[in-house]
Design an enzyme around this catalytic site. Structure first.
Site, mmCIF file in Angstrom:
data_model
loop_
_atom_site.group_PDB
_atom_site.id
_atom_site.type_symbol
_atom_site.label_atom_id
_atom_site.label_comp_id
_atom_site.label_asym_id
_atom_site.label_seq_id
_atom_site.Cartn_x
_atom_site.Cartn_y
_atom_site.Cartn_z
ATOM 1 N N ASP A 151 27.097 19.883 24.742
ATOM 2 C CA ASP A 151 25.948 20.075 25.973
ATOM 3 C C ASP A 151 24.435 19.745 25.389
ATOM 4 O O ASP A 151 23.849 20.036 27.018
ATOM 5 C CB ASP A 151 26.576 21.354 26.587
ATOM 6 C CG ASP A 151 26.151 22.238 25.399
ATOM 7 O OD1 ASP A 151 25.364 22.714 24.649
ATOM 8 O OD2 ASP A 151 27.268 23.534 25.973
ATOM 9 N N GLY A 205 32.124 31.678 18.797
ATOM 10 C CA GLY A 205 32.860 30.766 19.957
ATOM 11 C C GLY A 205 33.528 29.712 19.873
ATOM 12 O O GLY A 205 33.515 28.968 20.776
ATOM 13 N N THR A 206 33.924 29.710 18.972
ATOM 14 C CA THR A 206 34.802 28.682 18.642
ATOM 15 C C THR A 206 36.671 29.601 18.171
ATOM 16 O O THR A 206 36.394 30.165 17.838
ATOM 17 C CB THR A 206 34.402 27.556 17.357
ATOM 18 O OG1 THR A 206 35.902 26.143 17.336
ATOM 19 C CG2 THR A 206 34.211 28.358 15.920
ATOM 20 N N GLN A 209 30.121 22.376 17.318
ATOM 21 C CA GLN A 209 31.022 21.077 18.306
ATOM 22 C C GLN A 209 30.494 20.890 19.738
ATOM 23 O O GLN A 209 31.167 19.889 19.667
ATOM 24 C CB GLN A 209 32.244 22.065 18.319
ATOM 25 C CG GLN A 209 33.018 22.173 16.622
ATOM 26 C CD GLN A 209 34.138 22.978 17.263
ATOM 27 O OE1 GLN A 209 35.368 22.522 17.070
ATOM 28 N NE2 GLN A 209 33.901 24.220 16.784
ATOM 29 N N ASN A 249 33.405 36.129 17.622
ATOM 30 C CA ASN A 249 34.675 36.085 19.238
ATOM 31 C C ASN A 249 35.113 37.038 19.763
ATOM 32 O O ASN A 249 35.440 38.083 18.935
ATOM 33 C CB ASN A 249 35.100 35.551 18.325
ATOM 34 C CG ASN A 249 35.725 33.874 18.906
ATOM 35 O OD1 ASN A 249 36.100 34.752 20.909
ATOM 36 N ND2 ASN A 249 35.863 32.566 19.141
ATOM 37 N N PRO A 250 35.138 37.119 21.614
ATOM 38 C CA PRO A 250 36.214 38.240 21.488
ATOM 39 C C PRO A 250 37.155 38.033 21.563
ATOM 40 O O PRO A 250 38.310 39.223 22.068
ATOM 41 C CB PRO A 250 35.888 38.193 23.670
ATOM 42 C CG PRO A 250 35.291 36.180 23.451
ATOM 43 C CD PRO A 250 35.133 35.989 22.205
ATOM 44 N N HIS A 269 30.458 16.796 17.143
ATOM 45 C CA HIS A 269 31.459 16.230 18.366
ATOM 46 C C HIS A 269 30.427 14.769 19.089
ATOM 47 O O HIS A 269 31.060 14.911 20.682
ATOM 48 C CB HIS A 269 31.932 16.249 19.009
ATOM 49 C CG HIS A 269 33.018 17.193 18.023
ATOM 50 N ND1 HIS A 269 34.504 18.537 18.858
ATOM 51 C CD2 HIS A 269 33.624 17.385 17.329
ATOM 52 C CE1 HIS A 269 35.184 18.690 17.651
ATOM 53 N NE2 HIS A 269 35.028 18.180 16.738
ATOM 54 N N CYS A 328 23.218 -6.313 26.820
ATOM 55 C CA CYS A 328 24.308 -7.146 26.592
ATOM 56 C C CYS A 328 25.197 -6.890 27.960
ATOM 57 O O CYS A 328 26.490 -8.131 28.186
ATOM 58 C CB CYS A 328 24.876 -7.017 25.401
ATOM 59 S SG CYS A 328 26.103 -5.429 25.225
HETATM 60 P P1 OAD Z 1 38.242 26.605 22.757
HETATM 61 O O1 OAD Z 1 37.892 26.840 23.872
HETATM 62 O O2 OAD Z 1 38.808 26.016 21.674
HETATM 63 O O3 OAD Z 1 37.249 28.033 21.892
HETATM 64 C C1 OAD Z 1 36.222 28.860 22.503
HETATM 65 C C2 OAD Z 1 36.646 29.547 21.968
HETATM 66 O O4 OAD Z 1 34.922 31.028 22.701
HETATM 67 C C3 OAD Z 1 37.373 31.060 22.074
HETATM 68 O O5 OAD Z 1 37.778 31.256 20.728
HETATM 69 C C4 OAD Z 1 36.554 32.237 22.609
HETATM 70 O O6 OAD Z 1 37.664 33.558 22.412
HETATM 71 C C5 OAD Z 1 35.730 32.125 22.393
HETATM 72 N N1 OAD Z 1 34.604 32.951 23.247
HETATM 73 C C6 OAD Z 1 35.054 32.350 24.710
HETATM 74 N N2 OAD Z 1 33.679 33.113 25.469
HETATM 75 C C7 OAD Z 1 32.845 33.290 24.407
HETATM 76 C C8 OAD Z 1 31.141 33.955 24.269
HETATM 77 N N3 OAD Z 1 31.097 35.189 25.416
HETATM 78 N N4 OAD Z 1 30.991 34.223 22.725
HETATM 79 C C9 OAD Z 1 31.798 34.205 21.922
HETATM 80 N N5 OAD Z 1 32.981 33.330 22.065
HETATM 81 C C10 OAD Z 1 33.911 32.803 22.906
HETATM 82 O O7 OAD Z 1 36.427 25.225 22.029
HETATM 83 P P2 OAD Z 1 36.410 24.758 21.137
HETATM 84 O O8 OAD Z 1 36.260 25.999 20.125
HETATM 85 O O9 OAD Z 1 34.876 25.062 21.366
HETATM 86 O O10 OAD Z 1 36.257 18.464 21.008
HETATM 87 O O11 OAD Z 1 36.963 23.776 20.497
HETATM 88 C C11 OAD Z 1 36.398 23.334 19.323
HETATM 89 C C12 OAD Z 1 36.990 21.386 20.229
HETATM 90 O O12 OAD Z 1 38.260 21.066 20.857
HETATM 91 C C13 OAD Z 1 35.424 20.687 21.462
HETATM 92 O O13 OAD Z 1 35.059 20.497 20.944
HETATM 93 C C14 OAD Z 1 36.655 19.286 22.184
HETATM 94 C C15 OAD Z 1 38.014 20.574 22.590
HETATM 95 O O14 OAD Z 1 38.691 19.507 22.416
HETATM 96 C C16 OAD Z 1 36.540 17.413 21.492
HETATM 97 O O15 OAD Z 1 36.853 17.200 22.669
HETATM 98 C C17 OAD Z 1 36.317 16.341 20.074
#
Ligand code: OAD
Length: 256
Positions: free
Chosen positions: A106, A190-191, A103, A216-217, A121, A153
């Site tokens: 970067d 990490g999501t 997702q 995930n932590p 994304h 354009c």
């Molecule tokens: P979130 O910020 O919603 O979630 C980040 C997750 O990473 C959380 O569950 C944390 O606990 C976990 N986390 C933090 N540090 C970590 C580490 N060192 N190792 C492993 N996990 C860790 O981010 P996303 O799930 O990526 O979309 O968010 C999903 C989408 O929402 C993004 O792609 C973006 C956002 O709005 C769009 O912009 C369309």
């Protein structure tokens, strides 16, 4: 109870699997210094998505939206892939069929060496012409002038990312769905697993009889469904898994 006692418990499930997929979110880049969205210092704690990450926001004030993306590009430009990204890049050649779905926008997975990445994304280092839809890569940081215009354009360029209220690229999500329902095992790393349709991909794996391993932590809505959960940082858990896999591979070799 789905908490794996140790990485060793996971190894029997990893040995012999053919199809592995990985779904990553911003947490995997957290240890590189890229902010997440919903964590303590998450972007959505400070900024309102509807002001900056929607087509309406861009129509209203493209310069403001671009300023925010330019700020994020500047911030990401100095960041390096971490050990978590690097292990996943190596796993591409470790497993017979391996697909990385992210997702993240970067580009750190590719910088770590991953070659096949399904970017759900989009990518912050790409821009799209609002008139012709042409996509071009641009790593200039900071961007000037702002907002940028199409060299061909003259129309406004927009970040080649998916905003709230927009559909994902149909080919990318189709491939990701197909891969998910065919995976023997999916790592979800990490999501927060709350944004659709990405959050449904591991459920497709489970529905088709595959296993899901969450790293995930913190707990997420996926945690109760996950086959195994590893509570920890991706940059620590993944290298440990990789090491365990390497030494178990050596043991297998010795036994033969
Ligand atoms: P979130 O910020 O919603 O979630 C980040 C997750 O990473 C959380 O569950 C944390 O606990 C976990 N986390 C933090 N540090 C970590 C580490 N060192 N190792 C492993 N996990 C860790 O981010 P996303 O799930 O990526 O979309 O968010 C999903 C989408 O929402 C993004 O792609 C973006 C956002 O709005 C769009 O912009 C369309």
């Amino acid at each position: 109870m789905n908490q794996a006692k140790s990485i060793k418990d996971l190894l029997p499930f990893l040995r012999g699997v053919r199809r592995i997929s990985v779904l990553t979110g911003s947490g995997i880049s957290a240890e590189s210094g890229v902010p997440t969205f919903r964590g303590e210092d998450g972007l959505w704690r400070t900024y309102r998505a509807q002001d900056l990450a929607t087509p309406e926001a861009f129509d209203r004030d493209p310069a403001l939206v671009w300023e925010w993306y330019d700020w994020r590009r500047n911030l990401m430009a100095s960041k390096e892939p971490n050990r978590g990204h690097r292990v996943l890049a190596e796993w591409e050649s470790r497993f017979p069929e391996f697909t990385l779905i992210t997702q993240n926008i970067d580009g750190l997975h590719q910088r770590a060496g991953s070659q096949r990445v399904l970017e759900l994304h989009g990518n912050i280092w790409k821009m799209r012409c609002t008139r012709e839809g042409t996509v071009r890569e641009n790593r200039e940081s900071p961007l000037s002038p702002l907002p940028p215009t199409c060299p061909e354009c003259g129309a406004l360029l927009r970040p080649h990312v998916v905003w709230f209220g927009e559909s994902l690229d149909s080919e990318v999500i189709q491939q990701a769905s197909q891969v998910s329902s065919r995976s023997d095992l999916m790592f979800v790393i990490g999501t927060s697993a709350v944004v659709q349709p990405a959050a449904s991909l591991p459920l497709a794996t489970l529905q088709a009889g595959g296993r899901v391993v969450e790293i995930n932590p913190d707990p997420t809505p996926l945690t109760p469904h996950a086959t195994f959960t590893f509570r920890g940082k991706a940059g620590e858990v993944l290298p440990r898994m990789d090491e365990a896999l390497s030494s178990s591979g050596a043991e297998e070799g010795e036994e033969q």
